[in-house]
Design an enzyme around this catalytic site. Structure first.
Site, mmCIF file in Angstrom:
data_model
loop_
_atom_site.group_PDB
_atom_site.id
_atom_site.type_symbol
_atom_site.label_atom_id
_atom_site.label_comp_id
_atom_site.label_asym_id
_atom_site.label_seq_id
_atom_site.Cartn_x
_atom_site.Cartn_y
_atom_site.Cartn_z
ATOM 1 N N ARG A 146 42.266 32.514 44.053
ATOM 2 C CA ARG A 146 42.621 33.919 44.144
ATOM 3 C C ARG A 146 42.220 34.455 45.514
ATOM 4 N NH1 ARG A 146 38.157 35.343 39.665
ATOM 5 N NH2 ARG A 146 36.327 35.557 40.978
ATOM 6 N N ARG B 117 48.083 37.765 49.259
ATOM 7 C CA ARG B 117 48.529 36.796 48.252
ATOM 8 C C ARG B 117 49.168 35.581 48.914
ATOM 9 N NH1 ARG B 117 49.636 41.934 46.531
ATOM 10 N NH2 ARG B 117 48.931 42.552 44.447
ATOM 11 N N ASP C 110 52.999 45.842 39.065
ATOM 12 C CA ASP C 110 53.134 46.918 40.061
ATOM 13 C C ASP C 110 53.838 48.119 39.427
ATOM 14 O OD1 ASP C 110 53.182 44.925 42.927
ATOM 15 O OD2 ASP C 110 53.510 44.123 40.929
ATOM 16 N N ARG D 270 51.375 49.995 37.396
ATOM 17 C CA ARG D 270 50.502 50.812 38.266
ATOM 18 C C ARG D 270 51.242 52.056 38.740
ATOM 19 N NH1 ARG D 270 48.454 45.336 41.309
ATOM 20 N NH2 ARG D 270 46.522 45.057 40.149
ATOM 21 N N HIS E 253 56.042 40.857 44.505
ATOM 22 C CA HIS E 253 54.747 41.272 43.961
ATOM 23 C C HIS E 253 53.774 41.125 45.126
ATOM 24 C CE1 HIS E 253 51.148 41.798 41.679
ATOM 25 N NE2 HIS E 253 50.727 40.581 41.955
#
Ligand SMILES: NC(=O)C1=CN([C@@H]2O[C@H](COP(=O)(O)OP(=O)(O)OC[C@H]3O[C@@H](n4cnc5c(N)ncnc54)[C@H](O)[C@@H]3O)[C@@H](O)[C@H]2O)C=CC1
Ligand SMILES: CC(=O)C(=O)O
Length: 437
Positions: free
Chosen positions: A204, A211, A271, A274, A298
């Site tokens: 991660r 990302r 997303d 959110r 994303h």
């Protein structure tokens, strides 16, 4: 001793009752089998073992042959018996046959408590496998179980102890769930027959990493993980959550050989959630009553579809024509910026994100398992849509059902939104070029 009901149960036995055949199908019914042996003088009077397998057993000249998954204990029992009985004359033991027997052992508490009529059916209809049991994998697992979306959950990771610990911890909550079957292993065989496989394994982002910085490391993991999932669950829908999930969905699609419809990236479903939450906060209404979409990557180049934002059919752009633009005095555009920064902000504070993605994944798994045809912003192959020329995975609103992506909703995008999506696609295509599959 007369041969027990085996004739009725296993018609094939009649054909081989001359005790000459080398290999005979014995039984394939569900239940407990008492296994007897027969030699040239006829059947032995005692049973040589109990088998609780629904599999086929075969006897060849020398061995009780395992087919499918006759368990090792039963098999070694039979072999042990075999070599000690009758002065070890295995060639005299020509056949073993099974007699179906429903009763459980009388000495067993379970047997005394309950007269078992038949074995419970193990349904695999809602079997879900989660690969990677870190913060994200466990949030997915917990959310799926606690919402009762699947009652047959498999956890896979590289670390046995951790797997066992997580499995036990979840199992100990069974009283408060719906008596789910929870299995965990490093061996993908346990995932066999899954309807949905959720891939959350991988590294991660650290603070200030994007990302896409994770791409090659996680692509290398996909090369290891995806073939196992394909082998054991050839009809499953694979849901790729590991980041960067758009490019990794493409990688998984290439590796798997599955139709694109059954490789889905978790994409901008999160997303979008959110986005709706933040808009809802501003309007003081529930997120579910806000109809708004984030599409594309994303990640950093995601696209907010301001033109479609509405509440009860009232488009906010009709009220505020500048909404989502730099010229908007109300600065609604900041909400999209905040969406893009969400992961970075949470990671800065707690090191990772997990709860919201767990819930987001669960909503998708629900739609797939229940064949709901509900619309989610997920990553799919979008070449040819909205003028995108590249073969890339990016999010658009898609209907999800048992066979994965069923359709893509053709939003009416403004030229600015289309251009932003196309730019995102070009960036994805460049990333794909650089990844070693
Ligand atoms: N798509 C999305 O919206 C989101 C994606 N993510 C991504 O999910 C991934 C996982 O994140 P975390 O759970 O926080 O990481 P984590 O470090 O807590 O867990 C990763 C897990 O993967 C396992 N793993 C590594 N290699 C494996 C292999 N070859 N086979 C099986 N298991 C393996 C590790 O043992 C570990 O348990 C990251 O790539 C992260 O960026 C995270 C949040 C949201
Ligand atoms: C980490 C990540 O991709 C997210 O929370 O959006």
């Amino acid at each position: 001793m007369s041969i027990p009901n085996v004739h009725r149960l296993i018609p094939k036995f009649l054909r081989v009752n001359g005790l000459t055949a080398n290999s005979n199908e014995l039984s394939h019914n569900y239940g407990t089998y008492k296994i007897y042996s027969i030699n040239e003088h006829g059947p032995f009077s005692e049973k040589i073992g109990d088998f609780e397998d629904e599999n086929y057993l075969y006897m060849n000249e020398k061995n009780l042959v395992r087919h499918k998954s006759l368990n090792n204990e039963s098999q070694s029992y039979a072999k042990r018996y075999y070599s000690t009985k009758e002065g070890s004359k295995p060639n005299k033991l020509l056949h073993i046959y099974g007699r179906r027997c429903y009763a459980t052992k009388p000495e067993n508490v379970k047997g005394k408590l309950m007269h078992e009529i038949q074995k419970p059916i193990e349904t695999f209809d809602d079997k879900v496998t989660v690969v990677g049991i870190g913060a994200v994998g466990m949030a997915c697992a917990f959310s799926i179980l606690s919402q009762g979306i699947s009652n047959n959950l498999v956890l896979i990771d590289m670390f046995e102890n951790k797997l066992e610990g997580e499995m036990m911890d979840l199992q100990h909550g069974s009283l408060f769930l719906k008596d789910p079957k929870i299995t965990a292993s490093t061996d993908y065989a346990v995932s066999a027959g899954s309807r949905v496989c959720v891939v959350t394994a991988g590294v991660r982002q650290k603070d200030n990493e994007s990302r896409t910085d994770l791409l090659q490391r996680n692509a290398d993991l996909m090369k290891n993980i995806i073939p196992h999932l394909v082998e054991y669950s050839p009809n499953a829908v694979l849901l790729i959550v590991s980041n960067p999930c758009d490019v990794l969905s493409y990688v998984a699609w290439k590796i798997s050989g599955f139709p694109m419809t059954r490789i889905i990236g978790s994409g901008t479903n999160l997303d979008t959630s959110r986005f709706r939450y933040m808009i809802a906060n501003r309007l003081n209404i529930a997120p579910a009553s806000v109809h708004a979409w984030i599409i594309g990557e994303h990640g950093d180049t995601s696209v907010a579809v301001w033109s479609a934002l509405n509440v009860a059919g009232v488009r906010l752009r009709d009220i505020n024509p500048k909404i989502g633009t730099r010229e908007d005095p109300d600065r609604w555009e900041d909400i999209h910026k905040e969406v893009v920064l969400s992961a970075y902000n949470v990671i800065k504070k707690k090191g990772y994100t997990n709860w919201a993605i767990g819930l987001s994944v669960t909503s998708m798994v629900h739609s797939i398992l229940k064949n709901m045809n509900s619309v989610h912003a997920v990553s799919t192959l979008i070449k040819g849509l909205h003028g995108v020329k590249e073969e890339v995975y990016l999010s658009l609103p898609c209907t999800l059902g048992q066979r994965g992506v069923l359709g893509v909703i053709q939003q009416v995008l403004t030229p600015t939104e289309r251009e932003a999506l196309q730019k995102s696609a070009r960036i994805m295509a460049e990333l794909i070029k650089g990844v070693h599959i």
